[in-house]
Write a protein that holds these residues in place. Sequence first.
Motif, PDB file in Angstrom:
ATOM      1  N   PHE A  72       0.832  -1.202   0.000  1.00 54.58           N
ATOM      2  CA  PHE A  72       0.000   0.000   0.000  1.00 54.58           C
ATOM      3  C   PHE A  72       0.867   1.252   0.000  1.00 54.58           C
ATOM      4  O   PHE A  72       0.632   2.194  -0.762  1.00 54.58           O
ATOM      5  N   ALA A  73       1.885   1.266   0.853  1.00 55.17           N
ATOM      6  CA  ALA A  73       2.762   2.435   0.954  1.00 55.17           C
ATOM      7  C   ALA A  73       3.523   2.683  -0.335  1.00 55.17           C
ATOM      8  O   ALA A  73       3.861   3.831  -0.657  1.00 55.17           O
ATOM      9  N   ALA A  74       3.796   1.626  -1.084  1.00 51.71           N
ATOM     10  CA  ALA A  74       4.524   1.780  -2.354  1.00 51.71           C
ATOM     11  C   ALA A  74       3.759   2.658  -3.339  1.00 51.71           C
ATOM     12  O   ALA A  74       4.358   3.289  -4.220  1.00 51.71           O
ATOM     13  N   GLY A  75       2.443   2.717  -3.200  1.00 49.84           N
ATOM     14  CA  GLY A  75       1.643   3.567  -4.067  1.00 49.84           C
ATOM     15  C   GLY A  75       1.510   4.995  -3.555  1.00 49.84           C
ATOM     16  O   GLY A  75       1.077   5.885  -4.286  1.00 49.84           O
ATOM     17  N   ILE A  76       1.870   5.220  -2.278  1.00 53.64           N
ATOM     18  CA  ILE A  76       1.750   6.533  -1.660  1.00 53.64           C
ATOM     19  C   ILE A  76       3.090   7.269  -1.628  1.00 53.64           C
ATOM     20  O   ILE A  76       3.166   8.470  -1.919  1.00 53.64           O
ATOM     21  N   SER A  77       4.145   6.551  -1.272  1.00 53.57           N
ATOM     22  CA  SER A  77       5.455   7.171  -1.044  1.00 53.57           C
ATOM     23  C   SER A  77       5.955   8.044  -2.185  1.00 53.57           C
ATOM     24  O   SER A  77       6.515   9.125  -1.933  1.00 53.57           O
ATOM     25  N   PRO A  78       5.796   7.642  -3.461  1.00 56.68           N
ATOM     26  CA  PRO A  78       6.313   8.488  -4.545  1.00 56.68           C
ATOM     27  C   PRO A  78       5.671   9.871  -4.615  1.00 56.68           C
ATOM     28  O   PRO A  78       6.225  10.775  -5.242  1.00 56.68           O
ATOM     29  N   HIS A  79       4.529  10.039  -3.958  1.00 52.43           N
ATOM     30  CA  HIS A  79       3.820  11.315  -3.990  1.00 52.43           C
ATOM     31  C   HIS A  79       4.151  12.195  -2.785  1.00 52.43           C
ATOM     32  O   HIS A  79       3.600  13.300  -2.665  1.00 52.43           O
ATOM     33  N   LEU A  80       5.020  11.715  -1.894  1.00 51.38           N
ATOM     34  CA  LEU A  80       5.364  12.465  -0.690  1.00 51.38           C
ATOM     35  C   LEU A  80       6.698  13.172  -0.861  1.00 51.38           C
ATOM     36  O   LEU A  80       7.649  12.618  -1.416  1.00 51.38           O
ATOM     37  N   ALA A  81       6.776  14.383  -0.340  1.00 56.17           N
ATOM     38  CA  ALA A  81       8.015  15.163  -0.403  1.00 56.17           C
ATOM     39  C   ALA A  81       8.894  14.836   0.789  1.00 56.17           C
ATOM     40  O   ALA A  81       8.422  14.318   1.808  1.00 56.17           O
ATOM     41  N   PRO A  82      10.180  15.118   0.719  1.00 53.00           N
ATOM     42  CA  PRO A  82      11.043  14.962   1.897  1.00 53.00           C
ATOM     43  C   PRO A  82      10.493  15.788   3.064  1.00 53.00           C
ATOM     44  O   PRO A  82      10.055  16.924   2.879  1.00 53.00           O
ATOM     45  N   GLY A  83      10.491  15.199   4.237  1.00 50.03           N
ATOM     46  CA  GLY A  83       9.958  15.879   5.409  1.00 50.03           C
ATOM     47  C   GLY A  83       8.459  15.750   5.583  1.00 50.03           C
ATOM     48  O   GLY A  83       7.887  16.297   6.526  1.00 50.03           O
ATOM     49  N   GLU A  84       7.818  15.004   4.699  1.00 50.25           N
ATOM     50  CA  GLU A  84       6.368  14.797   4.772  1.00 50.25           C
ATOM     51  C   GLU A  84       6.091  13.377   5.238  1.00 50.25           C
ATOM     52  O   GLU A  84       6.658  12.425   4.719  1.00 50.25           O
ATOM     53  N   ARG A  85       5.201  13.234   6.211  1.00 51.09           N
ATOM     54  CA  ARG A  85       4.855  11.917   6.747  1.00 51.09           C
ATOM     55  C   ARG A  85       3.346  11.784   6.923  1.00 51.09           C
ATOM     56  O   ARG A  85       2.680  12.720   7.355  1.00 51.09           O
ATOM     57  N   ILE A  86       2.869  10.622   6.584  1.00 52.65           N
ATOM     58  CA  ILE A  86       1.483  10.244   6.842  1.00 52.65           C
ATOM     59  C   ILE A  86       1.513   9.203   7.958  1.00 52.65           C
ATOM     60  O   ILE A  86       2.212   8.199   7.863  1.00 52.65           O
ATOM     61  N   VAL A  87       0.746   9.442   9.008  1.00 53.97           N
ATOM     62  CA  VAL A  87       0.725   8.514  10.143  1.00 53.97           C
ATOM     63  C   VAL A  87      -0.697   7.993  10.326  1.00 53.97           C
ATOM     64  O   VAL A  87      -1.673   8.746  10.201  1.00 53.97           O
ATOM     65  N   GLY A  88      -0.808   6.702  10.593  1.00 52.99           N
ATOM     66  CA  GLY A  88      -2.127   6.122  10.770  1.00 52.99           C
ATOM     67  C   GLY A  88      -2.064   4.795  11.491  1.00 52.99           C
ATOM     68  O   GLY A  88      -1.021   4.395  12.026  1.00 52.99           O
ATOM     69  N   GLU A  89      -3.196   4.129  11.505  1.00 53.96           N
ATOM     70  CA  GLU A  89      -3.326   2.838  12.184  1.00 53.96           C
ATOM     71  C   GLU A  89      -3.408   1.735  11.130  1.00 53.96           C
ATOM     72  O   GLU A  89      -4.254   1.797  10.222  1.00 53.96           O
ATOM     73  N   TYR A  90      -2.538   0.760  11.270  1.00 55.13           N
ATOM     74  CA  TYR A  90      -2.534  -0.380  10.354  1.00 55.13           C
ATOM     75  C   TYR A  90      -3.291  -1.520  11.014  1.00 55.13           C
ATOM     76  O   TYR A  90      -2.931  -1.986  12.101  1.00 55.13           O
ATOM     77  N   LEU A  91      -4.332  -2.020  10.341  1.00 55.39           N
ATOM     78  CA  LEU A  91      -5.317  -2.888  10.980  1.00 55.39           C
ATOM     79  C   LEU A  91      -5.458  -4.257  10.320  1.00 55.39           C
ATOM     80  O   LEU A  91      -6.479  -4.919  10.483  1.00 55.39           O
ATOM     81  N   PHE A  92      -4.444  -4.691   9.595  1.00 58.21           N
ATOM     82  CA  PHE A  92      -4.522  -5.985   8.909  1.00 58.21           C
ATOM     83  C   PHE A  92      -4.693  -7.129   9.914  1.00 58.21           C
ATOM     84  O   PHE A  92      -5.588  -7.965   9.777  1.00 58.21           O
ATOM     85  N   ALA A  93      -3.825  -7.180  10.934  1.00 58.21           N
ATOM     86  CA  ALA A  93      -3.840  -8.273  11.909  1.00 58.21           C
ATOM     87  C   ALA A  93      -4.714  -7.915  13.111  1.00 58.21           C
ATOM     88  O   ALA A  93      -4.638  -6.803  13.633  1.00 58.21           O
ATOM     89  N   ARG A  94      -5.549  -8.847  13.520  1.00 59.17           N
ATOM     90  CA  ARG A  94      -6.398  -8.622  14.686  1.00 59.17           C
ATOM     91  C   ARG A  94      -5.539  -8.552  15.946  1.00 59.17           C
ATOM     92  O   ARG A  94      -4.660  -9.388  16.161  1.00 59.17           O
ATOM     93  N   HIS A  95      -5.818  -7.561  16.777  1.00 64.50           N
ATOM     94  CA  HIS A  95      -5.157  -7.441  18.069  1.00 64.50           C
ATOM     95  C   HIS A  95      -6.150  -7.866  19.159  1.00 64.50           C
ATOM     96  O   HIS A  95      -6.445  -9.043  19.280  1.00 64.50           O
TER      97      HIS A  95
END
Length: 206
Positions: A72-95
Amino acid sequence: MQKYGRTYHLPGSPGATSDDKRMESTSVLEAAGDLVATEKMDGENTTIHAGGTHARSPDSRYHPSRDWMKAFAAGISPHLAPGERIVGEYLFARHAIPYTALPSYFLGFAWITHGRVRTWDETADRFADLGITPVPLLFRGPWRPGLVDDLTTALDLERQEGLVLRTASEFPEPAMPQHMGKWVRSDHVTSETHWMHAEIIRNGLA
């Protein structure tokens, strides 16, 4: 790579343990004219940046449940500039909480550029540009007496871990302990086996 800061517990958060940090004061939240409360999702804190992705700790080791996130990140990262971060919750595995109808396995909650947490409105716009689904919004408005009690009473604690309350305005990342706090249900983790060492149970998508 930069580690996302710690979110302190709001006063009265029943899920705070002796190892957790509590907000010393809610004065900044009380003074803010615009607050946002979002659902605290039960997943893995994850950052996407121009160079890829990492769990909350930048030196986190490989785990098979993270393969979806890397793709998923491979499709987002090329659109981000240096110093830019997206933070979120990754929910694939049940906790501790099972999810059966998630809109995505990654739900964003912060957009950070050069050490500043951007406004909630700017964050929502950036997420829309990138095709990122935000965490559920529970409330928006000013502080009032009893606000946290009202919001937490409305939670379904069988299906929801808690909430995060933040100022809707922009603030420097080091000021997170004053501008953002979380409320977590009591006895949230009931299993003695950490999810990373247990069988991977995949949460469900809508």
